[in-house]
Design a protein around this motif. Structure first.
Motif, PDB file in Angstrom:
ATOM      1  N   ASN A  94       0.808  -1.227   0.000  1.00  0.00           N
ATOM      2  CA  ASN A  94       0.000   0.000   0.000  1.00  0.00           C
ATOM      3  C   ASN A  94       0.839   1.275   0.000  1.00  0.00           C
ATOM      4  O   ASN A  94       0.309   2.366   0.189  1.00  0.00           O
ATOM      5  N   GLY A  95       2.156   1.140  -0.154  1.00  0.00           N
ATOM      6  CA  GLY A  95       3.024   2.311  -0.185  1.00  0.00           C
ATOM      7  C   GLY A  95       3.499   2.782   1.181  1.00  0.00           C
ATOM      8  O   GLY A  95       4.163   3.812   1.283  1.00  0.00           O
ATOM      9  N   TYR A  96       3.176   2.039   2.227  1.00  0.00           N
ATOM     10  CA  TYR A  96       3.537   2.484   3.570  1.00  0.00           C
ATOM     11  C   TYR A  96       5.046   2.462   3.820  1.00  0.00           C
ATOM     12  O   TYR A  96       5.580   3.339   4.491  1.00  0.00           O
ATOM     13  N   ALA A  97       5.723   1.470   3.273  1.00  0.00           N
ATOM     14  CA  ALA A  97       7.184   1.416   3.442  1.00  0.00           C
ATOM     15  C   ALA A  97       7.846   2.621   2.772  1.00  0.00           C
ATOM     16  O   ALA A  97       8.847   3.140   3.268  1.00  0.00           O
ATOM     17  N   HIS A  98       7.258   3.091   1.669  1.00  0.00           N
ATOM     18  CA  HIS A  98       7.790   4.289   0.995  1.00  0.00           C
ATOM     19  C   HIS A  98       7.682   5.505   1.909  1.00  0.00           C
ATOM     20  O   HIS A  98       8.595   6.329   1.960  1.00  0.00           O
ATOM     21  N   MET A  99       6.576   5.619   2.615  1.00  0.00           N
ATOM     22  CA  MET A  99       6.397   6.747   3.533  1.00  0.00           C
ATOM     23  C   MET A  99       7.490   6.740   4.598  1.00  0.00           C
ATOM     24  O   MET A  99       8.095   7.776   4.883  1.00  0.00           O
ATOM     25  N   LEU A 100       7.726   5.586   5.173  1.00  0.00           N
ATOM     26  CA  LEU A 100       8.760   5.482   6.200  1.00  0.00           C
ATOM     27  C   LEU A 100      10.148   5.710   5.610  1.00  0.00           C
ATOM     28  O   LEU A 100      10.981   6.396   6.209  1.00  0.00           O
ATOM     29  N   MET A 101      10.406   5.147   4.433  1.00  0.00           N
ATOM     30  CA  MET A 101      11.715   5.293   3.799  1.00  0.00           C
ATOM     31  C   MET A 101      12.037   6.763   3.555  1.00  0.00           C
ATOM     32  O   MET A 101      13.152   7.221   3.829  1.00  0.00           O
ATOM     33  N   LYS A 102      11.084   7.512   3.059  1.00  0.00           N
ATOM     34  CA  LYS A 102      11.295   8.945   2.813  1.00  0.00           C
ATOM     35  C   LYS A 102      11.610   9.678   4.108  1.00  0.00           C
ATOM     36  O   LYS A 102      12.513  10.522   4.157  1.00  0.00           O
ATOM     37  N   GLN A 103      10.895   9.362   5.169  1.00  0.00           N
ATOM     38  CA  GLN A 103      11.124   9.985   6.478  1.00  0.00           C
ATOM     39  C   GLN A 103      12.530   9.657   6.982  1.00  0.00           C
ATOM     40  O   GLN A 103      13.260  10.526   7.462  1.00  0.00           O
ATOM     41  N   ILE A 104      12.912   8.405   6.872  1.00  0.00           N
ATOM     42  CA  ILE A 104      14.228   7.945   7.343  1.00  0.00           C
ATOM     43  C   ILE A 104      15.346   8.641   6.569  1.00  0.00           C
ATOM     44  O   ILE A 104      16.278   9.193   7.170  1.00  0.00           O
ATOM     45  N   ILE A 105      15.264   8.635   5.256  1.00  0.00           N
ATOM     46  CA  ILE A 105      16.315   9.232   4.422  1.00  0.00           C
ATOM     47  C   ILE A 105      16.431  10.731   4.684  1.00  0.00           C
ATOM     48  O   ILE A 105      17.537  11.251   4.866  1.00  0.00           O
TER      49      ILE A 105
END
Length: 160
Positions: A94-105
């Motif tokens: 659902n794209g949730y890992a992308h949300m976290l990845m952007k925050q982390i980076i």
């Protein structure tokens, strides 16, 4: 739907520990040398209070569905490590890992020049995510690895 990314809090520790362990169990990776047996797995809110560290949980309609963070790696001053990025199996895709990845980076680039991760070849979906965000494969782990069971190592240059 109400979706929130927020810093981990002590009341989230048990849930995130279970998400990590369940995810690894479901992939046959509940083995020594993985995050499954990290002694601090159920105390992430304490661990990520340290300098140059941060961890977020993703909450959907009041329920934690995943999390991810970063922290220092070994003796390296300019290399951080992407750590414990996990999403509940039923919420993946659902794209949730992308949300976290952007925050982390975005946050990690304030403290580090590169971001490192140790993972497994068998985790195809996760590895595709890392490659999409500019991680490149290494032929061996960086010195100081704590997860000896991992067989895949990736590094990303961070730009300010």
């Amino acid at each position: 739907m109400n979706l929130t990314i927020r810093n981990i809090e002590p009341q989230d520790d048990q849930t995130m520990g279970e998400i990590v362990q369940n995810s690894l169990e479901n992939r046959g990776l509940a083995i020594s040398g993985t995050a499954y047996f990290d002694p601090y797995l159920f105390h992430l809110s304490e661990v990520y209070k340290a300098k140059k560290s941060d961890y977020w949980v993703l909450e959907k309609n009041g329920k934690i569905i995943g999390g991810g963070g970063f922290g220092p790696f070994g003796r390296y001053k300019k290399i951080g490590e992407l750590q414990k990025l996990y999403i509940l199996d039923e919420e993946q895709g659902n794209g949730y890992a992308h949300m976290l990845m952007k925050q982390i980076i975005e946050t990690a680039k304030q403290d580090y020049e590169e971001l490192y991760i140790e993972t497994f070849k068998s985790l195809n979906t996760a590895n595709q995510l890392y490659l999409k965000y500019g991680f490149v494969s290494l032929s061996q782990p960086l010195e100081g690895s704590e997860h000896g069971a991992c067989d895949t190592w990736l590094l990303k240059k961070l730009s300010k």
